[in-house]
Design a protein around this motif. Structure first.
Motif, PDB file in Angstrom:
ATOM      1  N   GLY A 134       0.809  -1.207   0.000  1.00 46.87           N
ATOM      2  CA  GLY A 134       0.000   0.000   0.000  1.00 46.87           C
ATOM      3  C   GLY A 134       0.842   1.256   0.000  1.00 46.87           C
TER       4      GLY A 134
ATOM      5  N   ALA B 143      -4.551   5.846   0.320  1.00 47.79           N
ATOM      6  CA  ALA B 143      -3.890   4.709  -0.337  1.00 47.79           C
ATOM      7  C   ALA B 143      -2.464   4.985  -0.799  1.00 47.79           C
ATOM      8  CB  ALA B 143      -4.737   4.242  -1.521  1.00 47.79           C
ATOM      9  N   LEU B 292      -4.638   3.644 -15.730  1.00 46.04           N
ATOM     10  CA  LEU B 292      -4.454   2.281 -16.225  1.00 46.04           C
ATOM     11  C   LEU B 292      -3.002   1.889 -16.028  1.00 46.04           C
ATOM     12  CD1 LEU B 292      -6.432   1.858 -19.519  1.00 46.04           C
ATOM     13  CD2 LEU B 292      -6.848   0.895 -17.271  1.00 46.04           C
ATOM     14  N   GLY B 296      -1.062  -0.479 -12.740  1.00 48.75           N
ATOM     15  CA  GLY B 296      -0.391  -1.712 -13.129  1.00 48.75           C
ATOM     16  C   GLY B 296      -1.297  -2.695 -13.835  1.00 48.75           C
ATOM     17  N   VAL B 297      -2.517  -2.246 -14.206  1.00 47.27           N
ATOM     18  CA  VAL B 297      -3.424  -3.152 -14.899  1.00 47.27           C
ATOM     19  C   VAL B 297      -2.861  -3.487 -16.280  1.00 47.27           C
ATOM     20  CG1 VAL B 297      -5.712  -3.361 -15.884  1.00 47.27           C
ATOM     21  CG2 VAL B 297      -5.428  -2.361 -13.648  1.00 47.27           C
ATOM     22  N   VAL B 306       1.334  -4.278  -9.433  1.00 46.72           N
ATOM     23  CA  VAL B 306      -0.075  -4.594  -9.528  1.00 46.72           C
ATOM     24  C   VAL B 306      -0.606  -4.597  -8.108  1.00 46.72           C
ATOM     25  CG1 VAL B 306      -1.754  -6.245 -10.330  1.00 46.72           C
ATOM     26  CG2 VAL B 306       0.413  -6.012 -11.502  1.00 46.72           C
ATOM     27  N   ASP B 307      -1.368  -3.610  -7.778  1.00 45.54           N
ATOM     28  CA  ASP B 307      -1.909  -3.515  -6.442  1.00 45.54           C
ATOM     29  C   ASP B 307      -3.418  -3.401  -6.554  1.00 45.54           C
ATOM     30  OD1 ASP B 307      -2.769  -2.912  -3.985  1.00 45.54           O
ATOM     31  OD2 ASP B 307      -1.598  -1.084  -3.719  1.00 45.54           O
ATOM     32  N   PRO B 308      -4.125  -4.525  -6.357  1.00 46.47           N
ATOM     33  CA  PRO B 308      -5.571  -4.528  -6.606  1.00 46.47           C
ATOM     34  C   PRO B 308      -6.295  -3.462  -5.808  1.00 46.47           C
ATOM     35  CG  PRO B 308      -4.756  -6.734  -6.161  1.00 46.47           C
ATOM     36  CD  PRO B 308      -3.608  -5.807  -5.901  1.00 46.47           C
ATOM     37  N   ARG B 310      -5.314  -0.487  -4.787  1.00 47.11           N
ATOM     38  CA  ARG B 310      -5.146   0.805  -5.430  1.00 47.11           C
ATOM     39  C   ARG B 310      -5.903   0.886  -6.743  1.00 47.11           C
ATOM     40  NH1 ARG B 310       1.067   2.488  -5.216  1.00 47.11           N
ATOM     41  NH2 ARG B 310       0.997   3.100  -3.043  1.00 47.11           N
ATOM     42  N   GLY B 311      -5.785  -0.183  -7.515  1.00 48.68           N
ATOM     43  CA  GLY B 311      -6.473  -0.221  -8.810  1.00 48.68           C
ATOM     44  C   GLY B 311      -7.969  -0.036  -8.623  1.00 48.68           C
ATOM     45  N   THR B 312      -8.529  -0.716  -7.604  1.00 54.00           N
ATOM     46  CA  THR B 312      -9.965  -0.628  -7.374  1.00 54.00           C
ATOM     47  C   THR B 312     -10.354   0.796  -6.973  1.00 54.00           C
ATOM     48  OG1 THR B 312      -9.766  -2.854  -6.532  1.00 54.00           O
ATOM     49  CG2 THR B 312     -11.875  -1.765  -6.212  1.00 54.00           C
ATOM     50  N   LEU B 315     -10.350   2.928  -9.954  1.00 50.24           N
ATOM     51  CA  LEU B 315     -11.449   2.578 -10.860  1.00 50.24           C
ATOM     52  C   LEU B 315     -12.762   3.156 -10.351  1.00 50.24           C
ATOM     53  CD1 LEU B 315     -11.806   0.984 -13.436  1.00 50.24           C
ATOM     54  CD2 LEU B 315     -12.513  -0.952 -12.042  1.00 50.24           C
ATOM     55  N   LEU B 318     -12.764   6.840 -11.091  1.00 49.72           N
ATOM     56  CA  LEU B 318     -13.010   7.085 -12.512  1.00 49.72           C
ATOM     57  C   LEU B 318     -14.475   6.868 -12.847  1.00 49.72           C
ATOM     58  CD1 LEU B 318     -10.036   5.528 -14.485  1.00 49.72           C
ATOM     59  CD2 LEU B 318     -10.393   7.828 -13.685  1.00 49.72           C
ATOM     60  N   ALA B 319     -15.027   5.770 -12.333  1.00 46.80           N
ATOM     61  CA  ALA B 319     -16.427   5.454 -12.632  1.00 46.80           C
ATOM     62  C   ALA B 319     -17.318   6.581 -12.132  1.00 46.80           C
ATOM     63  CB  ALA B 319     -16.804   4.129 -11.998  1.00 46.80           C
TER      64      ALA B 319
ATOM     65  N   PHE C  13     -18.795   3.711 -21.885  1.00 47.82           N
ATOM     66  CA  PHE C  13     -17.903   3.859 -20.744  1.00 47.82           C
ATOM     67  C   PHE C  13     -18.115   2.726 -19.735  1.00 47.82           C
ATOM     68  CE2 PHE C  13     -17.127   5.624 -16.448  1.00 47.82           C
ATOM     69  CZ  PHE C  13     -15.756   5.719 -16.540  1.00 47.82           C
ATOM     70  N   VAL C  17     -15.361   0.251 -18.217  1.00 48.17           N
ATOM     71  CA  VAL C  17     -15.135   0.006 -16.789  1.00 48.17           C
ATOM     72  C   VAL C  17     -15.173  -1.491 -16.507  1.00 48.17           C
ATOM     73  CG1 VAL C  17     -16.121   0.282 -14.486  1.00 48.17           C
ATOM     74  CG2 VAL C  17     -15.926   2.247 -15.994  1.00 48.17           C
ATOM     75  N   GLY C  23      -9.664  -6.698 -15.238  1.00 56.24           N
ATOM     76  CA  GLY C  23      -8.214  -6.710 -15.102  1.00 56.24           C
ATOM     77  C   GLY C  23      -7.779  -6.471 -13.670  1.00 56.24           C
ATOM     78  N   VAL C  24      -8.555  -5.656 -12.956  1.00 60.35           N
ATOM     79  CA  VAL C  24      -8.173  -5.331 -11.584  1.00 60.35           C
ATOM     80  C   VAL C  24      -8.449  -6.509 -10.652  1.00 60.35           C
ATOM     81  CG1 VAL C  24      -8.709  -3.887  -9.602  1.00 60.35           C
ATOM     82  CG2 VAL C  24      -8.444  -2.853 -11.851  1.00 60.35           C
ATOM     83  N   PRO C  27      -5.681 -10.205 -10.594  1.00 55.78           N
ATOM     84  CA  PRO C  27      -4.291  -9.787 -10.744  1.00 55.78           C
ATOM     85  C   PRO C  27      -3.436 -10.938 -11.243  1.00 55.78           C
ATOM     86  CG  PRO C  27      -4.849 -10.066  -8.429  1.00 55.78           C
ATOM     87  CD  PRO C  27      -6.103 -10.295  -9.197  1.00 55.78           C
ATOM     88  N   LYS C  28      -2.444 -10.567 -12.030  1.00 55.92           N
ATOM     89  CA  LYS C  28      -1.565 -11.575 -12.588  1.00 55.92           C
ATOM     90  C   LYS C  28      -0.622 -12.104 -11.518  1.00 55.92           C
ATOM     91  CE  LYS C  28      -1.492  -8.228 -15.349  1.00 55.92           C
ATOM     92  NZ  LYS C  28      -1.024  -7.138 -16.182  1.00 55.92           N
TER      93      LYS C  28
END
Lengths: 144, 644, 175
Positions: A134, B143, B292, B296-297, B306-308, B310-312, B315, B318-319, C13, C17, C23-24, C27-28
């Protein structure tokens, strides 16, 4: 032309442009997207000769042979289950070593060999414990 | 202490953003002048506080305070001072803080300078800006706190990615960020105008300088970034269609379209809904692209963790913002009165074509960038690269160039096709002659590059045509700006086409003294020697270069640099720029038999690519100055008339 | 018709999303797992990294009990984070060896002075050759080596306090 009609016409044009872009992009993606293969995928699937693909795996120990011209190198990429011989002409990246991970961008030849245009050496400098993730991020994989 | 002060400034600024949002909602709901009066100062103070926080971060980096986690993570006490400072934004948290800082300052500038727009729309705009800022403050503080402490402090920092240790880094990201975030102002104006249903020429004139300003910085940032990647990565290419590059290109495409449609709205009160839509899209592209990559997506050269979580977070933000603005658009735009109409042959129609083509390119780049993500959702791993983008974007870009040549030669509102044909005769003739000339004298140049060179020649002529037979001294500054920018496009495309048609490459392993021919030069390796810098050591190849036309010899020194913290090797290309192009040299490895690998390129006219980019930005700057001056004059006239 | 078109951007949009969200949420797995697990330790011999502490070679394994082999570097921050756990393991009597990757003796000395020194031996892997031979591609990583010289397990990333029971369990199994 009335304002309302022109507005509708322009809106339709915009929609047509969006659809056109999507159709064009998706049709070109059919030919141009570079799929990612591991050596054992190659054995299982048909070899996509002549298509731009990426081949990922480990550089097999003892397989790196430099050619007389000084710039061509042959080696074998393996994933433990299958092997693919690769030829690459160019300057190999710093982290390209026997036993290290590699992603080769290029094409398959009809004989099952692979000609790489570009090599990306895979190497993560460090790992993050999830609790610290984090507050930190990974500078990550350098490709060169 | 400095770190805590910075953090406190951030919290305070976040609180002010919340206050600003609440004040806006109240001021729009009730008619209370004291509420309206409070909003501007709040926005200004908020901007000052974010600037303070950024300054605090730069200070802890400059002092190499290793008790701050971010510094330990990304800096090193041995690093040259410039890169210590630049290290402040060369990482996730710092760049997010920079983003918020620019957002805050932009909001403050709107509050301070904007005097001509009606007050309700301005207040709604500032409210939208506060809402955006609030989300990003939350993201930073919850975050990605840049001021987190490391206890116990690290003895030494981990260093900065050596690829980023370059003067390019010091200026490239901030330039791009000013562009990205500048578009947030256009977004907020659009939201404000939608809320008060006040979409018209006044709105267009208020928002235009902001779009122009953001667009200039985006153009500069992309141009500089392209040159930086070109000489720093040592691949000899100038554009890689990497997701990070696409992330900067997408907002630029949208902003370019917006720039042109807003001039229709300002001049002729047409394309109302479309302009508002584009303003929303342009900033959306900035956010989508940046995040994006940041989350790390998408994987790229510039890859981040790739930090889910943070990504969430991103997102959801943005939404909320983009979805909210688009929903507002769907609900409100139908109630905005339609603008003026125009003929199918007119300047407006030309700009519509421009916008459609730019939108199509934008759509293709977006789909190409996101496609690996879609495929991954279905369990297929793939990458989309240069072949796809070249094949799809290339031809459309050429059509766009043709439209660009014709557009400025059309009259507003109504024109005749035959008149356009007359005006286009000379440019078309020049284009055809160039294509024929290249086909005859430089065979094998490829179809696309040949067409590109021909079109560039025609466009160069067409773009100065608007000055033909005009009183040059009375021509407004922004017309010169347009001419310069369009000429810049021609120059840049000529560079791209020449580079792809005529580049010569040599990849060889040579002994000392062995000559290699490349382009108009003979290159000899005269030796390899070690050398050191501030925080690196290197192997340096000394290349003696003799021009084949008998000019004086010169020396190039490409290096392989070894950095210790973190341990990395980079290739430093050595480049010689001449009037005709660039000689680009890279030192490879020893091959074990006493030879050294050399990679040499002769790239004719490649510098035109970035020269053109600079011209485009300079054209934008001229337009901006011209527009601001005219606005000032108009404002003064209004005041005088008010007194009369 | 016009009504529908006005909502089209929002619909597009929403689609975008959905794509990004997919993708979120998945995670890979970016960790690169070693191909060497369950195989015999590769042959190597590394010089000592710091004065007064022996270097490390593959001959040191296969006699006595199981050991931990820690791949670390002084320039690595997660290595600082895992240091207390390594000290704790050492205090429980677990023998720990180390490979210092692409490092400098002075830096390693400073690192050990600050963060404690749980290591029995430290090998100097200046070019990361042994690291790669082990199938490790980052720092820190820790290998559990069995009493017979086999690689029993690979732990990728820093050892966190909650990982200790798992590692103790692996060590017992490797007896």
């Amino acid at each position: 032309m009335k304002a309302k009609h022109q507005r509708l016409a322009l809106a339709m044009l915009a929609v047509a442009a969006v659809i056109g872009a999507a159709v064009l992009a998706l049709s070109a993606l059919q030919d141009q997207a570079a799929f990612f293969y591991a050596p054992s995928d190659v054995k299982r699937d048909e070899i996509p000769v002549g298509r731009a693909v990426r081949l990922g795996g480990m550089v097999e120990k003892g397989s790196v042979v430099r050619q007389k011209d000084g710039v061509t190198v042959h080696f074998v990429v393996t994933d433990g289950k299958a092997e693919v011989p690769v030829r690459f002409t160019g300057v190999t990246p710093d982290l390209f070593r026997e036993g290290s991970g590699v992603v080769a961008e290029g094409r398959f030849e009809p004989d099952g060999g692979f000609v790489a245009d570009n090599l990306l050496a895979k190497h993560d400098e460090r790992y993050m414990p999830p609790q610290m993730a984090g507050t930190m991020h990974k500078t990550g994989t350098l490709k060169q | 202490m400095i770190a805590e002060a910075g953090l406190a400034a951030l919290w305070l600024a976040g609180a002010l953003a919340l206050l600003q949002l609440v004040l806006t909602i109240l001021a729009l709901a009730q008619d209370r002048p004291e509420l309206r009066a409070a909003i501007r100062p709040v926005a200004v103070v908020q901007g000052l506080l974010t600037a303070l926080a950024m300054l605090a971060l730069i200070l802890v980096f400059a002092r190499s305070d290793m008790s701050v986690l971010l510094v330990a993570e990304n800096s090193h006490s041995m690093k040259p001072f410039l890169y210590k400072v630049a290290g402040a934004w060369g990482n996730h948290e710092g760049s997010m803080l920079l983003w918020v800082t620019i957002l805050g300052i932009a909001g403050a500038a709107v509050a301070w300078f904007e005097r001509r727009l009606d007050e309700r729309t301005l207040i709604a705009t500032l409210g939208a800006q506060a809402a955006i800022a609030l989300g990003f403050f939350a993201f930073l503080l919850i975050a990605s706190n840049p001021f987190a402490r490391l206890d116990p402090p690290a003895a030494e920092g981990r260093g900065l990615n050596p690829l980023l240790q370059d003067p390019g880094l010091a200026f490239h990201p901030p330039t791009l960020y000013v562009g990205y975030v500048g578009l947030s102002v256009a977004f907020s104006f659009a939201v404000g105008a939608l809320i008060t249903r006040n979409v018209g020429p006044a709105f267009a004139r208020a928002v235009r300088p902001w779009i122009l300003g953001a667009w200039i910085f985006l153009t500069l940032g992309i141009t500089a970034g392209s040159y930086w990647a070109y000489y720093e990565l040592g691949w000899g290419g100038w554009w890689f269609w990497d997701p990070v590059e696409n992330a900067s290109l997408m907002p630029w495409l949208a902003a370019t379209a917006l720039l042109h449609s807003v001039s229709v709205l300002a001049t002729r009160d047409g394309l109302r809904a479309w302009t508002v839509m584009l303003a929303v899209v342009a900033f959306s592209m900035s956010m989508i692209g940046t995040f994006l990559v940041r989350s790390g997506v998408l994987t790229s050269v510039h890859s981040f963790a790739v930090d889910p979580a943070r990504g969430t977070f991103i997102l959801v933000l943005l939404a909320l913002y983009i979805g909210g603005a688009l929903a507002l658009f769907g609900a409100r735009i139908g109630t905005v009165r339609a603008g003026n109409t125009f003929d199918p042959v007119s300047r407006e129609a030309g700009l519509v074509v421009n916008n459609l083509l730019l939108s199509v390119i934008l759509g293709i780049v977006l789909i190409g960038t996101l496609y690996p993500l879609v495929a991954q959702a279905f369990g297929v791993k793939l990458s989309v690269g240069k072949p796809f983008f070249d094949e799809t974007v290339g031809p459309i870009a050429l059509v766009l160039m043709a439209a660009l040549a014709a557009g400025p030669l059309l009259r507003w509102r109504r024109d005749r096709l035959s008149a356009l044909r007359d005006r286009m005769t000379v440019p078309i003739a020049v284009a055809l002659l160039s294509v024929a000339g290249i086909a005859v004298f430089a065979r094998g140049a490829g179809v696309l590059p040949t067409l590109g060179l021909g079109l560039a020649a025609g466009l160069a002529v067409a773009s100065v045509a608007p000055l033909w037979r005009r009183a040059l001294r009375r021509t407004p500054l922004f017309t010169y700006g347009m001419v310069l920018a369009h000429l810049g496009v021609a120059v840049s495309v000529a560079g791209m086409a020449a580079e792809s048609a005529f580049t010569q490459e040599q990849l060889v392993a040579v002994h000392v003294g062995q000559p290699v021919d490349v382009g108009p030069f003979v290159v000899r390796l005269s030796g390899v020697r070690p050398t050191v810098g501030d925080n690196w050591s290197a192997i340096e190849g000394v290349l003696r270069v003799s021009p084949q036309d008998g000019g004086p010899d010169f020396t190039l020194r490409p290096q392989q640099r070894f950095f210790s913290a973190p341990p990395t090797v980079t290739s430093e290309a050595a480049i010689k720029t001449t009037l005709g192009g660039q000689l680009y040299t890279v030192l490879g490895e020893a091959d074990g038999t006493g030879r050294r690998q050399l990679r040499l390129w002769w790239k004719p006219f490649v510098t035109l690519i970035w020269l053109g980019g600079g011209m485009i930005a300079a054209g934008g700057a001229l337009s901006l100055i011209g527009r601001v001056r005219r606005e000032r004059k108009a404002a003064r006239r209004e005041e005088e008339m008010g007194w009369a | 018709m016009t009504k529908f078109i006005l909502w089209l951007p929002l619909a597009l949009f929403a689609l975008l999303v959905a794509v990004v969200a997919s993708g979120v949420v998945q995670p890979k797995d970016t960790a690169i797992h070693s191909q060497m697990v369950d195989k015999t330790l590769p042959q190597f011999a590394l010089d000592p990294m710091v004065n007064g502490k022996p270097g490390l070679s593959s001959a040191d394994y296969g006699k006595g009990g199981p050991r931990l082999l820690n791949v670390f570097a002084s320039w690595c921050l997660p290595c600082i984070a895992e240091a207390p756990q390594l000290i704790a393991l050492e205090q429980r009597g677990v023998p720990i060896d180390a490979i210092a990757v692409r490092d400098d003796p002075a830096d390693v000395r400073k690192f050990l002075a600050r963060n404690g020194d749980p290591y029995a031996r430290i090998g100097d892997d200046a070019r990361a050759d042994v690291q790669l031979a082990l199938g490790s591609s980052g720092v820190p990583e820790t290998f559990v080596i069995g009493a017979d010289g086999h690689i029993v397990a690979q732990h990728i990333g820093a050892i966190r306090p909650e990982d200790i029971p798992e590692i103790m369990h692996l060590l017992e199994k490797a007896q």
